[in-house]
Design a protein around this motif. Sequence first.
Motif, short mmCIF file in Angstrom:
data_model
loop_
_atom_site.label_atom_id
_atom_site.label_comp_id
_atom_site.label_asym_id
_atom_site.label_seq_id
_atom_site.Cartn_x
_atom_site.Cartn_y
_atom_site.Cartn_z
N UNK A 28 6.19 14.04 4.81
CA UNK A 28 6.71 14.86 3.71
C UNK A 28 6.04 14.49 2.39
N UNK A 29 5.26 13.40 2.39
CA UNK A 29 4.55 12.98 1.18
C UNK A 29 3.12 13.52 1.20
N UNK A 30 2.54 13.65 0.01
CA UNK A 30 1.16 14.14 -0.10
C UNK A 30 0.17 13.08 0.41
N UNK A 31 0.61 11.84 0.35
CA UNK A 31 -0.19 10.72 0.87
C UNK A 31 0.76 9.53 0.96
N UNK A 32 0.33 8.51 1.68
CA UNK A 32 1.13 7.27 1.74
C UNK A 32 0.25 6.11 1.30
N UNK A 33 0.83 5.09 0.67
CA UNK A 33 0.03 3.92 0.33
C UNK A 33 -0.51 3.27 1.61
N UNK A 34 -1.70 2.69 1.48
CA UNK A 34 -2.35 2.05 2.63
C UNK A 34 -1.41 1.05 3.30
N UNK A 35 -1.21 1.18 4.60
CA UNK A 35 -0.40 0.21 5.35
C UNK A 35 1.10 0.33 5.15
N UNK A 36 1.56 1.38 4.49
CA UNK A 36 3.01 1.54 4.25
C UNK A 36 3.51 2.72 5.09
N UNK A 37 4.55 2.47 5.88
CA UNK A 37 5.08 3.55 6.72
C UNK A 37 5.90 4.51 5.87
N UNK A 38 6.14 5.70 6.43
CA UNK A 38 6.93 6.68 5.69
C UNK A 38 8.35 6.16 5.43
N UNK A 39 8.90 5.47 6.40
CA UNK A 39 10.27 4.96 6.23
C UNK A 39 10.32 3.94 5.09
N UNK A 40 9.31 3.07 5.05
CA UNK A 40 9.30 2.06 3.98
C UNK A 40 9.08 2.74 2.62
N UNK A 41 8.22 3.76 2.61
CA UNK A 41 7.98 4.46 1.36
C UNK A 41 9.25 5.18 0.89
N UNK A 51 0.39 9.09 -3.94
CA UNK A 51 1.54 9.35 -3.08
C UNK A 51 2.76 9.76 -3.90
N UNK A 52 2.81 9.27 -5.14
CA UNK A 52 3.94 9.59 -6.02
C UNK A 52 3.52 9.27 -7.45
N UNK A 53 4.29 9.79 -8.38
CA UNK A 53 4.09 9.43 -9.79
C UNK A 53 5.43 8.95 -10.31
N UNK A 54 5.42 7.81 -10.99
CA UNK A 54 6.66 7.38 -11.65
C UNK A 54 6.37 7.26 -13.14
N UNK A 98 -5.55 8.00 -9.06
CA UNK A 98 -5.79 6.59 -8.76
C UNK A 98 -7.14 6.34 -8.10
N UNK A 99 -7.56 5.09 -8.13
CA UNK A 99 -8.86 4.74 -7.54
C UNK A 99 -8.83 4.89 -6.01
N UNK A 100 -7.65 4.68 -5.41
CA UNK A 100 -7.57 4.80 -3.95
C UNK A 100 -6.43 5.73 -3.54
N UNK A 101 -6.64 6.46 -2.49
CA UNK A 101 -5.63 7.35 -1.93
C UNK A 101 -4.33 6.57 -1.66
N UNK A 102 -3.21 7.22 -1.99
CA UNK A 102 -1.92 6.65 -1.62
C UNK A 102 -1.29 5.76 -2.68
N UNK A 103 -2.07 5.34 -3.69
CA UNK A 103 -1.46 4.52 -4.75
C UNK A 103 -0.47 5.39 -5.51
N UNK A 104 0.60 4.78 -6.03
CA UNK A 104 1.47 5.57 -6.91
C UNK A 104 0.90 5.46 -8.32
N UNK A 105 1.11 6.50 -9.11
CA UNK A 105 0.66 6.46 -10.50
C UNK A 105 1.85 6.09 -11.38
N UNK A 106 1.65 5.11 -12.24
CA UNK A 106 2.65 4.81 -13.27
C UNK A 106 2.15 5.46 -14.55
N UNK A 107 2.83 6.52 -14.96
CA UNK A 107 2.41 7.28 -16.14
C UNK A 107 3.27 6.83 -17.32
N UNK A 108 2.59 6.29 -18.35
CA UNK A 108 3.33 5.72 -19.50
C UNK A 108 3.40 6.67 -20.69
#
Length: 516
Positions: free
Chosen positions: A4-17, A58-61, A99-109
């Motif tokens: 259901x996500x646009x991407x997942x962080x490397x090595x992180x399962x959907x449940x953990x995300x 994968x997400x923006x916070x 982000x530089x790599x797929x799946x990283x979340x963006x922290x937008x300040x």
Amino acid sequence: MTSKYQALPKGVSEARFDAAIKKFSAALGADQVLTSAEHLRPYTKVMMSVPDARHQPSAVVTATSVEQVQAVVKICNEYKIPVWTISTGRNFGYGSAAPVERGQIVLDLKKMNKIIHIDPELCTALVEPGVTYQQLYDYIEDNKLPLMLSFSAPSAIAGPVGNTMDRGVGYTPYGEHFLMQCGMELVLANGDVLRTGMGGVKGDKAWQVFKWGYGPTLDGMFTQSNYGICTKMGFWLMPKPPVFKPFEIKFDNEADINEIVEMLRPLRIANIIPNAVVIAGTLWEAATCGVRRSDYITEPGATPDSVLAQIRKDKHLGAWNVYCALYGSPEQVEVNWKIVTETIKRAGKGRIVTQEEAGDTQPFKYRAQLMSGVPNLQEFGLYNWRGGGGSMWFAPVSQARGSECDKQYALAKQILNKHGLDYVGEFIVGWRDMHHVIDVLYDRTSEEETKRANACFNELLDEFEKEGYAVYRVNTAFQERVAQSYGPVKRSVERKIKRALDPNGILSPGKSGINI
Ligand SMILES: Cc1cc2nc3c(=O)[nH]c(=O)nc-3n(C[C@H](O)[C@H](O)[C@H](O)COP(=O)(O)OP(=O)(O)OC[C@H]3O[C@@H](n4cnc5c(N)ncnc54)[C@H](O)[C@@H]3O)c2cc1C
């Protein structure tokens, strides 16, 4: 596998995300956690010659306080989620907000946008990351403060924290922005809040006036790196001079670059011309005043020299167009103007254009605005030259010597033309260095042209490296490659620092090629 996500962080399962997203929502409020394709779209628009998917977050916070940034870091550590930080997020041509790599979340300040303090006597500022140059400009104007800003060309929509963290440049005497930075507040990977310089001393008032503090000076280590999240930055502002005198010098021949640099360097080093002088090539000038390639030629490939000559003629442009300014009291400006004009007269070439002669014409107008701290977006005209939205800055550094610039120009033009692309570039004269900034413009809607642009960028990096040149900054698709140019020892030190400060590797892993 669909998610259901646009991407997942490397090595992180959907449940953990899922669990991490729940925690982010609890800590920040659900409206500050974005995961839908629609909400992520502004963070996915890369202009680089690689597929968007490689830089899909994968997400923006978003965060509104230092405490919220600390909460984000805590959750990222707990769930091993990599977080890519942006301030105003306008890093166009260097990776934009993605982000530089797929799946990283963006922290937008961007919501942390308080101008904390501007001191018109000491000429200092302290701001949060989301503050834009336009906001600062309006504040200075509204309060009639005798101060002048220095900013990158996307001025109005970009900001001092993001630009300085990426060691960007502007066009006034304060144009080397990191040099003018004074005091940072950073959230570290373990949640500690570090204040650099004098900032750690209780009751101290010198945080924005004395850069070095005591012991090792740490500020530089946090720029173009991934060792901390900057939540406040101090910097110096230039007092508004009583007289500002912008001028242009047009040179007719490409071969003049050598002499131009030899002529200007002594004036720049002696601060007779105190600002970051720009030496812009024909196509940069043409594009920023509205010329499109298709106005002249429809065949694909490199634009022939005959067309460049025609554009120069039609638009009254030089092969090189130098922009400088004088600043100070009427007496100071008069003396320096005499020195400048006599130097050019002695050289026997170069036509001076003053503000009075240029009037409101472009590109003189926007250049004068950039050199006097007035925001504008005129330089985005570059994107219309070829159209199609592809742009990657190739920005090698060299000594401020004519022979070096000549060599770099010839090499760059030859490689770009070989790949069917154009030299759209300028030299920005630092005190003793040149930032040679070339916009590798291409049509990103064409798969074939995008492939050529990618090959071209790789070849530029490789061939320049063989000649002993490296870039000062690069887009996120090529950061790992460029880190290699700077040698294994530097990389090894950077890695040791990373492991010590961020053992889980959660802060922008991959930025400038730095990983744990
Ligand atoms: C037409 C055009 C002209 C341009 N001219 C110039 C120019 O004259 N000079 C110039 O320098 N650039 C120029 N650029 C490139 C770029 O747009 C500017 O540098 C812009 O200021 C960067 O975006 P930003 O200020 O929003 O920074 P951001 O995008 O917010 O940040 C830039 C990078 O810094 C890091 N970062 C940001 N915030 C933080 C933080 N709080 N903590 C830790 N790390 C952080 C991140 O890696 C981020 O990717 C130009 C681009 C275009 C399209």
